[in-house]
Enzyme design. Structure first.
Site, short mmCIF file in Angstrom:
data_model
loop_
_atom_site.label_atom_id
_atom_site.label_comp_id
_atom_site.label_asym_id
_atom_site.label_seq_id
_atom_site.Cartn_x
_atom_site.Cartn_y
_atom_site.Cartn_z
CE LYS A 158 42.46 44.89 48.78
NZ LYS A 158 41.30 45.12 49.66
NE ARG A 292 29.00 49.04 42.61
CZ ARG A 292 28.99 47.79 43.03
NH1 ARG A 292 27.85 47.21 43.30
NH2 ARG A 292 30.10 47.11 43.16
#
Length: 446
Positions: A158, A292
């Site tokens: 990743k 967020r």
């Protein structure tokens, strides 16, 4: 409380934020690119400022232009929504230096949690369970090759500063490490301008479970239960539901307590999401933390009755949370379907164009978060999501039936949508039973 908020976003999330600000008595400023001149968020806001051409890097991602729009209009806060600059620590830092409050966590927190390798180390130190993997960032394929055996296979490579499914590759065996590392790193550099990578054991066909966090600036942290986001295509969520049928009350409490501990360990503030992978043995592992508001936040609002956008704004204004963990009760079941302008029969190819006819469903327990209207042109430059269809029922079975009924009423002409594909998901035996995982769509025939 803020007197004027600039929304540094577009589409349905910008509309959602404008509506929350209205209810709080706050004036709003929309920013828009030239193709979005007639977009709904531009029409609904008290003021609107054009910040550039269609290309996102010259408009919605242009920090200087957004800050300038805030200064010119006198906005004393900015809500970034999701996507675009919502998790950009540089943007958050410039807001801080400009004395403009960003409705979200600090730049330091974004930087810490945005770097997946550093976030992983932080969670280990906080005694949050993580998937076995590398310690720190790696930048060379040879280094990955040497470490792979100690992690085990299959493993996933990743991007350390990645997201949205980009910069990720799976290696089934050691011979694939160099190739997959190179492919993932090239994509990471192209998407995030960063070559830092890390590796984890790949949890095969897990459940993707995320817990919604609210944390104020006075040390109060609570969770609002979980969302099951396992219906995904190429790591992109399509259908979400709350609560998850896979969780018992005992497991929900355990995972929720861990999510709160993770947030407290880093002194987190505002809304955030702690994401876990859950295997079929009931073991769960920290995956990442999103700093967020999430696309799928409405289903949490439906089962808790709490307006998350309002809470974000109140927290950013310095107000303490007016709810405690004991106040959080989950009522019924909610499902969200993302209605996208795409053709499922052609590998989900985007379908831009002008909507010439639109009929949207309604009724008890049905909600639509969208920014479309008859005559609206779906531009090819941005995400293909048209709207989010959210339903709430007393039971999961009722919610599924209500969603199918609502989808049947949802008519969009002029562009191709994925509405029919949602029917296929909702009628899939594995989804109906609740016994599904992130491999569900891969097993379906499109």
């Amino acid at each position: 409380m803020f007197h004027k908020v600039l929304i540094a976003n577009r589409g349905e999330i910008a509309v959602r934020i404008i509506r929350a600000c209205r209810e709080l008595g706050i004036r709003t400023v929309a920013v828009y690119s030239t193709p979005d001149r007639e977009a709904l968020h531009t029409l609904l806001a008290d003021e609107a400022v054009c910040i550039g051409p269609a290309k996102a890097t010259e408009s919605y991602l242009d920090i200087k232009r957004i800050i300038s729009a805030a200064v010119i209009t006198g906005a004393n806060a900015i809500h970034p929504g999701f996507g675009f600059l919502s998790e950009n620590p540089k943007f958050a830092k410039i807001c801080e230096e400009s004395n403009i409050k960003l409705i979200g966590p600090s730049s330091e927190m974004m930087s810490l949690m945005g770097n997946k390798a550093r976030a992983r180390e932080t969670m280990i130190n906080a005694k949050v369970p993580v998937v076995p993997g590398t310690d720190g960032i790696i930048t060379q394929a040879d280094e990955a090759y040497d470490l792979a055996d100690s992690i085990g296979y299959p493993l996933i490579i990743k991007a350390a500063n990645g997201g949205g499914g980009k910069g990720m590759r799976i290696a089934e065996r050691k011979e694939e490490i160099h190739k997959m590392f190179s492919l993932a790193q090239k994509e990471a550099i192209a998407s995030f301008s960063d070559n830092g990578m890390y590796m984890e054991r790949y949890v095969v066909n897990p459940k993707h479970i995320e817990f919604q966090i609210l944390a104020d600036e006075h040390g109060n942290v609570i969770h609002l239960g979980e969302r099951d986001c396992s219906v995904q295509r190429r790591h992109q969520k399509i259908v979400e539901e709350a609560p998850s049928k896979a969780l018992t009350d005992k497991l929900r409490k355990k995972m929720g307590d861990v999510a709160v501990r993770a947030a407290k360990a880093i002194n987190y503030t505002n809304a955030g999401t702690v994401e876990f992978l859950l295997n079929d043995q009931g073991e769960f592992f920290f995956m990442e933390m999103n700093t967020r508001i999430q696309v799928e936040h409405p289903i949490t609002e439906m089962v808790t009755g709490i307006d998350l956008i309002k809470k974000q704004i109140e927290i950013a204004a310095g107000l303490p949370l007016d709810i405690m963990q004991k106040d959080i009760k989950l009522h019924g079941h909610a499902i969200e379907c993302r209605i996208n302008a795409e053709d499922a029969s052609k590998d989900f190819r985007p379908s831009p164009g002008t909507i010439n006819n639109l009929i949207m469903p309604g009724g008890k327990g049905i909600r639509i978060d969208g920014a479309i209207y008859p005559g609206y042109t779906v531009a090819p430059y941005y995400d293909s999501m048209l709207a989010k269809l959210i339903v709430h029922g007393d039971t999961r079975e009722e919610a599924i039936a209500k969603m199918k009924s609502a989808l049947g009423e949802f008519i969009v002409e002029g562009v191709t949508t994925n509405i029919d594909f949602h029917f296929e998901i909702l009628e899939n035996p594995s989804f109906v039973s609740g016994d599904y995982d992130t491999s569900l769509i891969e097993t379906m025939k499109v």
